[in-house]
Design a protein around this motif. Structure first.
Motif, PDB file in Angstrom:
ATOM      1  N   CYS A  43       0.881  -1.273  -0.027  1.00 24.44           N
ATOM      2  CA  CYS A  43       0.114  -0.003  -0.101  1.00 24.44           C
ATOM      3  C   CYS A  43       0.699   1.227   0.081  1.00 24.44           C
ATOM      4  O   CYS A  43       2.030   1.170   0.721  1.00 24.44           O
ATOM      5  CB  CYS A  43      -0.972   0.164   1.363  1.00 24.44           C
ATOM      6  SG  CYS A  43      -1.932   1.233   1.404  1.00 24.44           S
ATOM      7  N   THR A  45       0.657   3.631   1.818  1.00 31.19           N
ATOM      8  CA  THR A  45       0.789   3.907   3.178  1.00 31.19           C
ATOM      9  C   THR A  45       2.400   3.306   3.888  1.00 31.19           C
ATOM     10  O   THR A  45       2.984   4.040   4.486  1.00 31.19           O
ATOM     11  CB  THR A  45      -0.229   3.395   3.925  1.00 31.19           C
ATOM     12  OG1 THR A  45      -1.314   3.926   3.753  1.00 31.19           O
ATOM     13  CG2 THR A  45       0.167   3.417   5.712  1.00 31.19           C
ATOM     14  N   HIS A  66       0.705  -4.340   5.905  1.00 32.70           N
ATOM     15  CA  HIS A  66      -0.579  -4.209   6.559  1.00 32.70           C
ATOM     16  C   HIS A  66      -1.814  -4.885   5.719  1.00 32.70           C
ATOM     17  O   HIS A  66      -2.936  -4.518   5.855  1.00 32.70           O
ATOM     18  CB  HIS A  66      -1.140  -3.161   7.157  1.00 32.70           C
ATOM     19  CG  HIS A  66      -1.347  -1.759   5.858  1.00 32.70           C
ATOM     20  ND1 HIS A  66      -0.142  -1.267   5.756  1.00 32.70           N
ATOM     21  CD2 HIS A  66      -2.153  -1.457   5.421  1.00 32.70           C
ATOM     22  CE1 HIS A  66      -0.303  -0.295   4.797  1.00 32.70           C
ATOM     23  NE2 HIS A  66      -1.867  -0.478   4.535  1.00 32.70           N
ATOM     24  N   GLU A  67      -1.342  -5.637   4.672  1.00 34.25           N
ATOM     25  CA  GLU A  67      -2.481  -6.173   3.874  1.00 34.25           C
ATOM     26  C   GLU A  67      -2.002  -7.645   3.725  1.00 34.25           C
ATOM     27  O   GLU A  67      -1.617  -8.187   2.552  1.00 34.25           O
ATOM     28  CB  GLU A  67      -2.634  -5.576   2.532  1.00 34.25           C
ATOM     29  CG  GLU A  67      -3.138  -4.279   2.438  1.00 34.25           C
ATOM     30  CD  GLU A  67      -3.012  -3.845   0.723  1.00 34.25           C
ATOM     31  OE1 GLU A  67      -2.724  -4.436   0.067  1.00 34.25           O
ATOM     32  OE2 GLU A  67      -4.090  -2.869   0.607  1.00 34.25           O
ATOM     33  N   CYS A 153      -6.587  -3.852   3.045  1.00 32.29           N
ATOM     34  CA  CYS A 153      -6.479  -2.506   3.358  1.00 32.29           C
ATOM     35  C   CYS A 153      -7.199  -1.637   2.273  1.00 32.29           C
ATOM     36  O   CYS A 153      -8.267  -0.932   2.608  1.00 32.29           O
ATOM     37  CB  CYS A 153      -5.210  -1.955   3.509  1.00 32.29           C
ATOM     38  SG  CYS A 153      -5.046   0.166   3.787  1.00 32.29           S
ATOM     39  N   ARG A 342      -2.274  -3.107  -7.873  1.00 33.48           N
ATOM     40  CA  ARG A 342      -1.705  -3.417  -6.776  1.00 33.48           C
ATOM     41  C   ARG A 342      -0.579  -4.393  -7.145  1.00 33.48           C
ATOM     42  O   ARG A 342      -0.815  -5.250  -7.994  1.00 33.48           O
ATOM     43  CB  ARG A 342      -2.744  -3.930  -5.864  1.00 33.48           C
ATOM     44  CG  ARG A 342      -2.594  -3.756  -4.660  1.00 33.48           C
ATOM     45  CD  ARG A 342      -1.990  -2.606  -3.585  1.00 33.48           C
ATOM     46  NE  ARG A 342      -2.591  -2.462  -2.452  1.00 33.48           N
ATOM     47  CZ  ARG A 342      -2.725  -0.985  -2.063  1.00 33.48           C
ATOM     48  NH1 ARG A 342      -2.153  -0.075  -2.858  1.00 33.48           N
ATOM     49  NH2 ARG A 342      -3.106  -0.423  -0.829  1.00 33.48           N
TER      50      ARG A 342
HETATM   51 ZN    ZN Z   1      -3.111   0.542   3.520  1.00 36.33          ZN
END
Ligand code: ZN
Ligand code: 8ID
Length: 349
Positions: A43, A45, A66-67, A153, A342
């Motif tokens: 991500c 992020t 975090h995915e 996410c 992604r």
């Molecule tokens: Zn994210």
């Protein structure tokens, strides 16, 4: 049989570099599970975290991510509703207190004691990651772990943002950053929710992808001489979209959105460009009765709903898979804005 050591991507200091190395496998606490992460989405992020873009420090050294989707391999003695062998996801919200005002009312991302995966606690760019059992995503076994990773996410966040926008089936939503990770999923969730979609981003690859994913019109912000006019013209009556989902990593579109959103419409800010401000003319905002609001990931119910949209076959956004050790390459492409959709890292290589 959980090993003592594992491969992980670690940054020692803000700014990187991110190193592929062996680190110990953590043991789950009483209310935690240990997940053997198979795939983890990357991500933007995660890149903000490496670069120190936000007014919130990360832990250091840091394992980002975090995915993460994988298989539960160990659990603490208080965990009764997750079993070894279950498929589970570690998402941005790793844990929360479960008893504050926000946690009690399904607003757990606002919990002051929230633990953030790949930011304040180690995340999913490692083979074995820890999550609070109350917060790990329950992943049905008929869902592939690589494809579900970005939902953990990006999917949850855009699904929640669309709900927060209040847009109704048949209405129009503009997705700003439609060609990125969150944006590509936003096109799909919006379509599944019966909304008409205007995609805004740049380049032929992102244009073609956005249209394939459900956008009826694509506005190329780099080619358009007047984004505000072009977006409004893409709605049937020329009055602009009912909602705008901002997932771009750039300040400028955050100002533009309040101009082209329809009177009575809602602007949802999700993207988090460093140091950016939301600015809107008071006069037009007031007499247009416009709403501007933030939206931040989702709660546990949003999580299970977003996963269920995928399970029912409604979500099919493209992703590319690469070895976890090549994470820096993904960050470089992301920094250049060159990723359509992604990237998902495979933690086994
Ligand atoms: Zn994210
Ligand atoms: O809960 C939250 N609020 C949340 C959750 C997850 C992610 C917020 N985020 C934030 C991330 O931290 C990041 O700031 O959402 C942002 C988008 O994350 P992403 O989708 O993972 O980033 P990406 O794949 O790089 O996509 C960004 C897209 O924006 C486009 C780029 O071309 C890219 O496709 N874009 C840019 I940069 N400027 C644009 C502009 N002016 C633009 N699109 C339209 N107009």
């Amino acid at each position: 049989n959980v090993p003592e050591k594992q491969w992980a991507m670690v940054i020692e200091k803000t700014g990187g570099p991110v190193d592929y190395k062996q680190i110990p496998v953590a043991k789950p606490g009483p209310d935690e599970v240990l997940v053997n992460i198979k795939y983890s989405g990357v991500c933007h992020t995660d890149l903000h975290a490496v670069n120190g873009d936000w007014p919130l420090a990360t832990k250091l050294p840091l394992v980002g991510g975090h995915e993460g989707a994988g298989v539960v391999v160990a659990k603490g003695e208080l965990v009764t509703d997750v079993e070894i062998g279950d498929h589970a996801g570690i998402k941005w919200l790793n844990g929360s207190c479960l008893s504050c005002d926000f946690c009690q009312t399904g607003d757990e991302p606002l919990c002051a004691k929230a633990l953030l995966s790949g930011y304040t606690v180690d995340g999913t760019f490692q083979q074995y990651a820890i999550g609070k059992a109350a917060h790990v995503a329950r992943i049905p076994k008929d869902v592939p772990l690589d494809a579900i990773a970005p939902i953990l996410c990006a999917g949850i966040t855009v699904y929640k943002g669309l709900k927060e926008s209040g847009a109704r089936p048949g209405q129009t939503v503009a997705i700003v950053g439609a060609g990125g990770g969150l944006g590509s999923l936003a096109c799909q969730y919006a379509k599944a929710m019966g909304l008409q979609v205007i995609g805004i981003d740049t380049g032929d690859e992102k244009a073609a992808m956005s249209k394939k994913l459900g956008a009826h019109t694509f506005v190329d912000f780099a080619k358009s001489s007047n984004v505000v006019k072009d977006v409004q013209a893409a709605t049937e009556d020329g009055l602009g979209p009912h909602a705008v989902i901002l997932v771009a990593v750039n300040e400028k579109p955050f100002q533009q959105a309040t101009e082209y959103v329809r009177p009575r419409g809602t602007v949802i800010a999700i993207g988090l460009p460093a140091g950016a401000f939301l600015r809107a003319p008071v006069f037009e905002t007031v007499i247009g009765v416009k709403t501007i609001k933030g939206s931040y990931v989702g709660n546990r119910k949003d999580t299970s709903e977003a996963i269920d949209f995928y399970r029912r076959g409604l979500i099919n956004a493209p992703f590319k898979t690469i070895g976890m050790s090549e994470l820096q390459k993904v960050y470089d492409m992301m920094h250049e804005g060159k990723i359509a959709g992604r990237y998902v890292v495979d933690t086994s290589k």
